[in-house]
Write an enzyme that holds these catalytic residues in place. Structure first.
Site, short mmCIF file in Angstrom:
data_model
loop_
_atom_site.label_atom_id
_atom_site.label_comp_id
_atom_site.label_asym_id
_atom_site.label_seq_id
_atom_site.Cartn_x
_atom_site.Cartn_y
_atom_site.Cartn_z
N ASP A 118 0.82 -1.21 0.00
CA ASP A 118 0.00 0.00 0.00
C ASP A 118 0.86 1.26 0.00
OD1 ASP A 118 0.96 -0.34 2.50
OD2 ASP A 118 -0.95 -0.11 3.54
N HIS A 147 22.75 4.89 -21.22
CA HIS A 147 21.80 5.05 -20.11
C HIS A 147 22.07 4.02 -19.02
CE1 HIS A 147 18.75 7.47 -22.73
NE2 HIS A 147 19.78 8.19 -22.34
N ASP A 185 26.14 11.45 -15.39
CA ASP A 185 25.11 12.23 -16.07
C ASP A 185 23.97 12.33 -15.08
OD1 ASP A 185 23.03 13.25 -17.58
OD2 ASP A 185 23.37 11.91 -19.30
N ASP A 188 20.41 19.16 -16.34
CA ASP A 188 20.90 17.95 -17.02
C ASP A 188 22.37 18.15 -17.36
OD1 ASP A 188 21.19 15.63 -18.50
OD2 ASP A 188 19.82 16.23 -20.12
N HIS A 200 24.51 9.41 -30.50
CA HIS A 200 23.29 10.13 -30.11
C HIS A 200 23.35 11.56 -30.61
CE1 HIS A 200 25.40 12.17 -26.74
NE2 HIS A 200 25.97 11.00 -26.49
N HIS A 243 18.78 18.59 -26.76
CA HIS A 243 17.33 18.49 -26.62
C HIS A 243 16.88 19.68 -25.79
CE1 HIS A 243 17.90 16.98 -22.46
NE2 HIS A 243 18.84 16.19 -22.96
N HIS A 293 13.58 15.90 -21.14
CA HIS A 293 13.44 16.01 -22.59
C HIS A 293 12.16 16.81 -22.79
CE1 HIS A 293 16.06 12.16 -23.16
NE2 HIS A 293 16.75 13.21 -22.76
N GLU A 344 25.56 18.25 -25.61
CA GLU A 344 26.13 17.07 -24.97
C GLU A 344 26.80 16.07 -25.92
OE1 GLU A 344 23.09 14.29 -23.46
OE2 GLU A 344 21.57 15.80 -23.89
N TYR A 402 32.32 7.25 -27.44
CA TYR A 402 32.20 6.01 -26.68
C TYR A 402 32.89 4.88 -27.43
CZ TYR A 402 28.52 9.13 -25.13
OH TYR A 402 27.83 10.24 -24.71
N ARG A 443 31.32 12.01 -22.17
CA ARG A 443 30.26 12.92 -22.63
C ARG A 443 30.39 14.17 -21.78
NH1 ARG A 443 26.38 9.74 -22.47
NH2 ARG A 443 25.31 10.03 -20.49
N GLU A 494 28.20 17.61 -20.92
CA GLU A 494 26.86 18.15 -21.16
C GLU A 494 26.59 19.37 -20.30
OE1 GLU A 494 23.63 15.42 -20.13
OE2 GLU A 494 22.24 16.62 -21.33
N1 GLY Z 1 20.25 12.43 -19.07
C1 GLY Z 1 19.46 12.33 -20.21
C2 GLY Z 1 20.03 13.07 -21.32
O1 GLY Z 1 21.16 13.52 -21.25
O2 GLY Z 1 19.40 13.31 -22.30
MN MN Z 2 20.59 15.55 -21.94
MN MN Z 3 22.14 14.07 -19.44
#
Ligand code: GLY
Ligand code: MN
Ligand code: MN
Length: 442
Positions: free
Chosen positions: A40, A242, A259, A270, A348, A352, A359, A382, A386, A404, A406
């Site tokens: 619950d 991810h 990240d 982010d 990628h 965004h 996002h 970002e 890799y 990465r 960002e």
């Molecule tokens: N942490 C999600 C992205 O960088 O888009």
């Molecule tokens: Mn991002």
């Molecule tokens: Mn990110």
């Protein structure tokens, strides 16, 4: 419950603006429901972002109606209930919905089926948020048919339903000064967290321990929530985009990729940073890090009004391509079919939108064309590289390196403003932050 007047004013202005765009119609918006986690107990409640944007009302199972004629703002909320409040916490109730949340009229949510049809009488155009799988909430369908049943009483019922996602998306895309203040609080807390993690990193502790230190930094900065599940990947785990297990011990050397961003008043930050476990980058790590950084800085410089997310991506990609040619990782840019070879190592996109959702809303393309960036939009930048552990297309010393970098960038007529610039980023800044640890530098 007392809502600060700054907030009252902000959400009021948003509603007035949205109502002016409803073409004489009415909007019905359903807030989020609480979700059962197990037994619950429930997941931590997160209000629907559109609902939050228009009300900042944080109780589950509520409904907002905005109308072009009075009453303009109507809220349906969980009613005051002494027993329920003793168990589950205080409620604003119908009175609070009016005094604190700016409703012209409020009703208990239990009266929705009875009262919603009244509010839709003679409204021909209805707005709501389309959703899967039933397109519109069955409670709205029911209300529409209840109004229809009144036609013999000279009442017109809705004849069209529009999706309000784009209207709201257009508004949410452009951040007000007040929204940017919230985003800066999230950015500060995010910096504190990343900095603490850089300091704490040392061989043998786990990724989870770093996550704990990181998120403690967010909380100390006043942020109760993470904007998304933190990614803390040491060594080759950094090459999993991810990665979420966050449970491996840190090796003696190599890099950690974090990240992670804090959320403040619903607004996301982010940020990705990468740092060396021993406090100093190896020669190759440094080369690759500086390449990604060069790509990121070029892309940030391109964050100008009128530019596009595609153009910004292209700036980053070109830097990475040039660097990988120089390093001998690539010997040409495209394969026989014209596919870019850099995409094997940078798979990628660069940016965004960012806001109440990590996002965030906002359109990227219209009629097949990339949409130009407007002042007040916030985007991430970002780029990354890799090299998977088992990637035999690169020499062994590259394998298992993931990088990465960002940041969150506000678009202004005077050029890019990096909201997250206080988080260490240059090689020197990052090494200094890492060596700020209790361990003696080598
Ligand atoms: N942490 C999600 C992205 O960088 O888009
Ligand atoms: Mn991002
Ligand atoms: Mn990110």
């Amino acid at each position: 419950v007392q809502v600060p007047s700054t907030w009252k004013k902000e959400v009021h202005e948003r509603r007035v603006e949205l109502i002016s765009k409803l073409e004489g119609g009415a909007l019905v918006l359903f807030g989020a429901s609480s979700k059962r986690r197990n037994s619950d107990s429930e997941y931590d409640f997160r209000q629907d972002s559109n609902f939050l944007y228009l009300t900042r009302f944080l109780e589950p199972d509520s409904v907002l109606v905005l109308r072009s004629t009075p009453p303009h703002t109507v809220l349906f909320v969980p009613p005051r209930d002494r027993e329920r409040e003793t168990w589950d916490g205080r409620r604003a109730g119908v009175e609070g919905a009016v005094s604190e949340y700016g409703a012209d009229e409020a009703h208990p949510i239990t009266a929705l089926a009875e009262k919603l049809p009244d509010l839709l009488e003679n409204v021909s155009l209805l707005w709501t948020i389309f959703r899967s799988p039933d397109l519109i909430d069955p409670k709205l369908t029911q209300a529409i048919f209840s109004v229809r049943a009144r036609r013999r009483k000279k009442v017109d019922s809705p004849v069209a339903i529009h999706d309000a996602a784009e209207l709201l998306g257009g508004m949410r895309l452009i951040k007000s000064p007040f929204e940017l203040e919230q985003m800066r609080v999230a950015a500060r807390a995010t910096r504190d967290g990343h900095l603490a993690a850089m300091r704490a990193a040392e061989p043998g502790i786990t990724e989870f321990e770093l996550q704990r230190v990181l998120e403690d930094g967010f909380r100390r900065g006043g942020c109760r929530h993470v904007a998304y599940s933190s990614i803390v990947g040491a060594g080759a785990n950094a090459t999993i985009l991810h990665y979420r297990e966050n449970d491996a011990p840190l090796p003696e050397r190599g890099l950690v990729l974090i990240d992670a961003g804090a959320e403040y008043e619903g607004y996301a930050c982010d940020v990705t940073r990468v740092f060396p476990i021993g406090g100093r980058f190896s020669a190759l790590e440094r080369k690759l890090y500086e390449l990604v950084l060069e790509a990121q800085l070029a892309a940030i410089a391109g964050c100008q009004v009128g530019s596009t997310i595609d153009a910004i991506h292209e700036l980053a990609v070109q830097k990475l391509e040039t660097g990988l040619l120089e390093l001998g990782v690539l010997s040409e840019l495209r394969d026989a079919l014209g596919k870019r070879l850099v995409e094997k190592y940078y798979m990628h996109r660069t940016s965004h939108y960012l806001g109440l959702d990590v996002h965030d809303v906002g359109t990227y393309y219209e009629k097949g064309q990339a949409v130009p960036l407007v002042p007040g939009a916030v985007i991430t930048v970002e780029p990354g590289l890799y090299f998977a552990e088992d990637d035999e297309s690169v020499s062994p010393e590259f394998r298992g390196i993931g990088i990465r970098i960002e940041d969150d960038v506000l678009i202004t007529p005077d050029g890019p403003v990096v909201l997250t610039q206080d988080t260490p980023k240059s090689v020197d800044e990052v090494e200094a932050a890492c060596l700020g640890s209790s361990r003696a530098p080598a």
